[in-house]
Design a protein around this motif. Structure first.
Motif, PDB file in Angstrom:
ATOM      1  N   ARG A   2       0.836  -1.198   0.000  1.00  0.00           N
ATOM      2  CA  ARG A   2       0.000   0.000   0.000  1.00  0.00           C
ATOM      3  C   ARG A   2       0.871   1.248   0.000  1.00  0.00           C
ATOM      4  O   ARG A   2       2.038   1.224   0.408  1.00  0.00           O
ATOM      5  CB  ARG A   2      -0.924   0.006   1.219  1.00  0.00           C
ATOM      6  CG  ARG A   2      -1.917  -1.144   1.243  1.00  0.00           C
ATOM      7  CD  ARG A   2      -2.851  -1.027   2.419  1.00  0.00           C
ATOM      8  NE  ARG A   2      -3.631   0.194   2.370  1.00  0.00           N
ATOM      9  CZ  ARG A   2      -4.527   0.527   3.302  1.00  0.00           C
ATOM     10  NH1 ARG A   2      -4.736  -0.266   4.351  1.00  0.00           N
ATOM     11  NH2 ARG A   2      -5.206   1.646   3.189  1.00  0.00           N
ATOM     12  N   SER A   3       0.285   2.346  -0.460  1.00  0.00           N
ATOM     13  CA  SER A   3       1.008   3.620  -0.465  1.00  0.00           C
ATOM     14  C   SER A   3       1.123   4.152   0.953  1.00  0.00           C
ATOM     15  O   SER A   3       0.186   4.041   1.758  1.00  0.00           O
ATOM     16  CB  SER A   3       0.285   4.633  -1.348  1.00  0.00           C
ATOM     17  OG  SER A   3       0.889   5.903  -1.238  1.00  0.00           O
ATOM     18  N   ILE A   4       2.261   4.754   1.240  1.00  0.00           N
ATOM     19  CA  ILE A   4       2.477   5.268   2.585  1.00  0.00           C
ATOM     20  C   ILE A   4       1.556   6.450   2.885  1.00  0.00           C
ATOM     21  O   ILE A   4       1.207   6.709   4.037  1.00  0.00           O
ATOM     22  CB  ILE A   4       3.956   5.668   2.766  1.00  0.00           C
ATOM     23  CG1 ILE A   4       4.227   5.973   4.244  1.00  0.00           C
ATOM     24  CG2 ILE A   4       4.313   6.859   1.884  1.00  0.00           C
ATOM     25  CD1 ILE A   4       5.684   6.223   4.542  1.00  0.00           C
ATOM     26  N   THR A   5       1.122   7.142   1.842  1.00  0.00           N
ATOM     27  CA  THR A   5       0.229   8.287   2.061  1.00  0.00           C
ATOM     28  C   THR A   5      -1.148   7.858   2.557  1.00  0.00           C
ATOM     29  O   THR A   5      -1.891   8.686   3.084  1.00  0.00           O
ATOM     30  CB  THR A   5       0.073   9.098   0.764  1.00  0.00           C
ATOM     31  OG1 THR A   5      -0.380   8.231  -0.279  1.00  0.00           O
ATOM     32  CG2 THR A   5       1.394   9.737   0.363  1.00  0.00           C
ATOM     33  N   ASP A   6      -1.493   6.562   2.403  1.00  0.00           N
ATOM     34  CA  ASP A   6      -2.775   6.084   2.922  1.00  0.00           C
ATOM     35  C   ASP A   6      -2.817   6.119   4.443  1.00  0.00           C
ATOM     36  O   ASP A   6      -3.900   6.122   5.036  1.00  0.00           O
ATOM     37  CB  ASP A   6      -3.047   4.658   2.436  1.00  0.00           C
ATOM     38  CG  ASP A   6      -3.236   4.590   0.927  1.00  0.00           C
ATOM     39  OD1 ASP A   6      -3.564   5.637   0.333  1.00  0.00           O
ATOM     40  OD2 ASP A   6      -3.041   3.501   0.348  1.00  0.00           O
ATOM     41  N   PHE A   7      -1.658   6.127   5.072  1.00  0.00           N
ATOM     42  CA  PHE A   7      -1.596   6.123   6.531  1.00  0.00           C
ATOM     43  C   PHE A   7      -1.395   7.524   7.104  1.00  0.00           C
ATOM     44  O   PHE A   7      -1.364   7.691   8.321  1.00  0.00           O
ATOM     45  CB  PHE A   7      -0.448   5.214   6.999  1.00  0.00           C
ATOM     46  CG  PHE A   7      -0.602   3.786   6.570  1.00  0.00           C
ATOM     47  CD1 PHE A   7      -1.325   2.888   7.340  1.00  0.00           C
ATOM     48  CD2 PHE A   7      -0.042   3.340   5.386  1.00  0.00           C
ATOM     49  CE1 PHE A   7      -1.476   1.567   6.943  1.00  0.00           C
ATOM     50  CE2 PHE A   7      -0.185   2.022   4.986  1.00  0.00           C
ATOM     51  CZ  PHE A   7      -0.909   1.130   5.762  1.00  0.00           C
TER      52      PHE A   7
END
Length: 333
Positions: free
Chosen positions: A3-8
């Motif tokens: 998953r993309s780190i920006t999702d967190f």
């Protein structure tokens, strides 16, 4: 994984997070129609403050979707490294996250050794700068204050006193450590602080441009967790309070009230105007001479000039006809 780190990352922090990474990577240059990579150092490090989503574990059951999403503030250190492999050159991004905690442990904690922080705002109240040291005391990240008015941070009941403070700042240019007043934190509670005030004056217009406060915390808020987000009901209640008139008056004071240097320039201009008016009054009091006096002086002046010219040129003056005749006639024989 995957998953993309920006999702967190918190939605309000994603733009800042992406911009920080993009500025570290750099964009390719276009030279002669072809793209060329900018030569950047092997190790490129930077940092920012952002909130990262907490992990929703299964300790309390499997109903993960029903749990409230919570975020924790972190200090993120970026480290960009170029790795030269056999086939390609790769760029790795390393992140080191350090959690941030509130500076307060107990409700209404008395603070004796707090680190002062600086807040700078323009005459319209827009916050221009806030020290990173303020995060642990107020709970606001720099991106939270981007569109915030500094006057909204003050307790409504303290606006009357702060109006006097801003009047002093505009008149004198600065103010020593003020009395204690209250400032709101991220969780909606207020802490007490004292402030040393200074200002910046535009040298050309002699008007106030910025107000800077060095804040000293003396007492913490009722809720020591300053990073806790306040409820929507409490936010609405704060916005509905009828204190906007006082805030507008403070802004009007900063924009329209004359500074000390402007007042001195205005006084100097008034003194010059009074001097010019006094000179004009003295000229008018003397007044012009009467017409008869002017006519008499002009006539006497013309006659004297005529007589002097007639003598010098050897002519016969009309005022001496008798003398001239007696001198030229001869007796009859």
């Amino acid at each position: 994984v995957g998953r993309s780190i920006t999702d967190f990352v918190h939605p309000r922090d994603r733009s800042t997070f992406s911009t920080q990474i993009s500025s570290g990577l750099g964009l390719p240059k276009v030279v002669n129609g072809t793209e060329e990579k900018e030569h950047s150092p092997n190790n490129c490090a930077s940092s920012l403050l952002c909130r990262i989503r907490r992990y929703r574990d299964l300790c309390s059951g499997f109903g993960i979707k029903e749990k409230t999403v919570s975020f924790t503030p972190f200090l993120i250190n970026f480290n960009l490294k170029t790795v030269n492999g056999k086939a390609v050159e790769a760029l790795n991004l390393g992140l080191q996250a350090t959690p941030l905690y509130s500076a307060f442990k107990t409700p209404n904690e008395l603070v004796t050794k707090a680190i002062p922080f600086v807040l700078k705002h323009a005459t319209n109240g827009h916050i221009e700068y806030m020290d990173p040291e303020s995060v642990a005391y107020l709970g606001y990240l720099p991106q939270d204050l981007a569109d915030m008015n500094a006057l909204q941070l003050y307790h409504p009941d303290d606006l009357h006193y702060l109006r006097h403070v801003y009047e002093t700042i505009v008149k004198e240019g600065a103010m020593p450590r003020s009395k204690s007043y209250r400032m709101v934190t991220q969780n909606g509670d207020y802490l007490k602080l004292e402030t040393e005030w200074s200002s910046q004056i535009n040298p050309w217009s002699q008007k106030l441009e910025f107000v800077t406060g060095k804040h000293h915390i003396i007492e913490g808020p009722l809720n020591p967790d300053v990073f806790q987000v306040q409820s929507a009901d409490r936010t609405t209640k704060m916005c509905d309070e009828d204190k906007n008139i006082l805030r507008e008056n403070i802004i009007r004071i900063m924009k329209e009230m004359l500074t000390k240097s402007a007042e001195a320039a205005k006084q100097k201009k008034n003194n010059r105007c009074l001097e010019v008016a006094s000179i004009i009054d003295n000229i008018l009091e003397v007044g012009p001479k009467a017409d008869d006096e002017l006519r008499l002086e002009i006539q006497d002046t013309d006659n004297s000039c005529f007589e002097r010219d007639s003598v010098m040129l050897g002519g016969i003056s009309p005022h001496h006809d008798y003398d001239s005749k007696s001198s030229t006639e001869t007796p009859l024989s």
